[in-house]
Scaffold this motif. Structure first.
Motif, mmCIF file in Angstrom:
data_model
loop_
_atom_site.group_PDB
_atom_site.id
_atom_site.type_symbol
_atom_site.label_atom_id
_atom_site.label_comp_id
_atom_site.label_asym_id
_atom_site.label_seq_id
_atom_site.Cartn_x
_atom_site.Cartn_y
_atom_site.Cartn_z
ATOM 1 N N ASN A 156 -5.454 1.743 2.829
ATOM 2 C CA ASN A 156 -6.115 1.002 1.758
ATOM 3 C C ASN A 156 -7.256 1.816 1.149
ATOM 4 O O ASN A 156 -7.388 1.902 -0.079
ATOM 5 C CB ASN A 156 -6.652 -0.326 2.297
ATOM 6 C CG ASN A 156 -5.556 -1.331 2.584
ATOM 7 O OD1 ASN A 156 -4.516 -0.981 3.136
ATOM 8 N ND2 ASN A 156 -5.777 -2.578 2.227
ATOM 9 N N GLU A 157 -8.060 2.404 2.010
ATOM 10 C CA GLU A 157 -9.179 3.185 1.504
ATOM 11 C C GLU A 157 -8.700 4.419 0.747
ATOM 12 O O GLU A 157 -9.300 4.806 -0.266
ATOM 13 C CB GLU A 157 -10.088 3.598 2.656
ATOM 14 C CG GLU A 157 -10.875 2.436 3.260
ATOM 15 C CD GLU A 157 -11.803 2.888 4.373
ATOM 16 O OE1 GLU A 157 -11.864 4.118 4.645
ATOM 17 O OE2 GLU A 157 -12.459 2.023 4.979
ATOM 18 N N GLN A 160 -7.500 3.300 -2.709
ATOM 19 C CA GLN A 160 -8.638 2.927 -3.545
ATOM 20 C C GLN A 160 -9.409 4.163 -3.994
ATOM 21 O O GLN A 160 -9.831 4.266 -5.154
ATOM 22 C CB GLN A 160 -9.570 1.982 -2.780
ATOM 23 C CG GLN A 160 -10.727 1.440 -3.620
ATOM 24 C CD GLN A 160 -10.244 0.569 -4.766
ATOM 25 O OE1 GLN A 160 -9.706 -0.517 -4.546
ATOM 26 N NE2 GLN A 160 -10.436 1.042 -5.995
ATOM 27 N N HIS A 163 -7.448 5.904 -6.735
ATOM 28 C CA HIS A 163 -7.555 5.133 -7.981
ATOM 29 C C HIS A 163 -8.927 5.337 -8.619
ATOM 30 O O HIS A 163 -9.043 5.481 -9.850
ATOM 31 C CB HIS A 163 -7.316 3.651 -7.688
ATOM 32 C CG HIS A 163 -7.218 2.808 -8.915
ATOM 33 N ND1 HIS A 163 -8.300 2.112 -9.424
ATOM 34 C CD2 HIS A 163 -6.179 2.546 -9.758
ATOM 35 C CE1 HIS A 163 -7.924 1.444 -10.503
ATOM 36 N NE2 HIS A 163 -6.649 1.698 -10.734
ATOM 37 N N ASP A 164 -9.971 5.378 -7.809
ATOM 38 C CA ASP A 164 -11.325 5.584 -8.329
ATOM 39 C C ASP A 164 -11.500 6.959 -8.955
ATOM 40 O O ASP A 164 -12.364 7.149 -9.827
ATOM 41 C CB ASP A 164 -12.357 5.411 -7.205
ATOM 42 C CG ASP A 164 -12.477 3.975 -6.723
ATOM 43 O OD1 ASP A 164 -12.004 3.064 -7.443
ATOM 44 O OD2 ASP A 164 -13.016 3.768 -5.615
ATOM 45 N N LEU A 226 -5.319 -4.638 -2.649
ATOM 46 C CA LEU A 226 -6.322 -4.040 -3.518
ATOM 47 C C LEU A 226 -6.250 -4.561 -4.943
ATOM 48 O O LEU A 226 -7.105 -4.233 -5.765
ATOM 49 C CB LEU A 226 -6.145 -2.517 -3.527
ATOM 50 C CG LEU A 226 -6.394 -1.805 -2.195
ATOM 51 C CD1 LEU A 226 -5.930 -0.355 -2.274
ATOM 52 C CD2 LEU A 226 -7.868 -1.866 -1.809
ATOM 53 N N LEU A 228 -4.102 -3.772 -7.269
ATOM 54 C CA LEU A 228 -3.837 -2.678 -8.199
ATOM 55 C C LEU A 228 -2.412 -2.816 -8.727
ATOM 56 O O LEU A 228 -1.451 -2.703 -7.960
ATOM 57 C CB LEU A 228 -4.003 -1.323 -7.501
ATOM 58 C CG LEU A 228 -5.402 -1.000 -6.961
ATOM 59 C CD1 LEU A 228 -5.401 0.349 -6.249
ATOM 60 C CD2 LEU A 228 -6.429 -0.997 -8.083
#
Length: 307
Positions: A156-157, A160, A163-164, A226, A228
């Motif tokens: 998950n991290e 993310q 994506h960031d 998330l 997304l």
């Protein structure tokens, strides 16, 4: 212009033996041919044309910024870059790969095939790269993580963070083995063969399967947690594993079996379990003439950052 320096010291995730196995079976099994076909038929529509629509064609003389995560020796990534060059004549690529040997091979390829692309070589594990990335705050138009998120500490991290790192309108491509075919099917049938080590994938609060055996279902779940949005596609590649089914033990047989069942040494398991797993491997394979090919389907996730 090519930056030929490799930063940091070699910190490979996979042992050299496993790297060699992947290279051998990818070449003889048609993996790169299957990937090239998929890229020819799908990549421009899902990635190149959408990037042009989202961010323009970079006529402002600024390069398209690309990030490759777990790039290996560059075979697949260079296919991506060749397609991107059609619309984006200037590209700067950051390559993140923990195996220094693979980076050297990648560099040898670009001297022949990518003289107009600049490169930033990062000889790091993904999680270490993310820590440095937070300090530098680089953003990218296109990020690829092809069959590499098995090794991120927290799925998950990792998703993310990737994506960031995108600019608005940028696209993240993640590929991973399908849960319903090939490796995903094999490990679902024999979950107790997994290593005892497991990791936590954050928001669900539950223990995830060992990272080596993540599949498309885990990425689906993580992206939904998330929130997304994503699109999906898939393609099949074949690995030649004929020696798996040899009656007599040999180095070739052991290497073929180890490749499919990594990181478990199946030959060290009880004989009845050994035969059951071999039967499942054959069920996941197709025969062509005298050869057997393991069918490994890969699911492709396209995640676009809103503009």
């Amino acid at each position: 212009m090519v930056d030929s320096d490799i930063s940091s010291t070699p910190r490979p995730i996979l042992q050299d033996h496993s790297q060699k196995q992947f290279s051998d079976y990818s070449g003889t099994g048609g993996y790169f041919e299957a990937a090239q076909t998929w890229i020819d038929e799908t990549f421009c529509g899902h990635i190149v044309e959408k990037l042009v629509a989202n961010i323009g064609d970079r006529t402002d003389d600024k390069p398209l910024r690309v990030l490759g995560v777990g790039s290996g020796s560059g075979e697949i990534e260079l296919m991506f870059l060749n397609k991107l060059l059609i619309k984006f004549p200037k590209i700067h690529t950051c390559v993140v790969e923990p195996c220094a040997i693979s980076l050297v091979k990648y560099q040898a390829k670009i001297k022949e095939h990518a003289p107009d692309i600049t490169f930033d070589w990062q000889n790091h594990k993904f999680d270490d790269f993310v820590e440095n990335q937070q300090e530098n705050s680089h953003k990218y138009h296109f990020i690829s993580a092809c069959n590499s998120l098995y090794f991120a500490q927290n799925l998950n991290e990792a998703l993310q963070s990737l994506h960031d790192m995108l600019v608005p309108g940028g696209i993240l491509l993640v590929t991973i083995t399908a849960e319903y075919a090939g490796f995903g099917k094999l490990w679902r049938a024999f979950p107790y063969l997994r290593p005892v080590t497991s990791s936590q994938d954050g928001s669900s609060g539950t223990t995830s399967p060992p990272r080596h055996h993540r599949n498309s279902a885990h990425v689906h779940d993580a992206l939904r947690q998330l929130q997304l949005p994503y699109l999906i596609d898939a393609y099949v590649c074949l690995y030649k594993i004929t020696h798996c089914f040899d009656e007599e033990e040999s180095e070739e047989r052991n290497q073929a079996i180890d490749f499919v069942t990594y990181p478990i040494k199946l030959r060290d398991q009880p004989k009845d379990l050994f035969q059951q797993v071999l039967a499942c491997i054959k069920d996941c394979s197709v025969q062509r003439g005298n050869d057997w090919f393991f069918q490994a389907e890969h699911v492709c996730f396209f995640i676009t950052k809103p503009t």
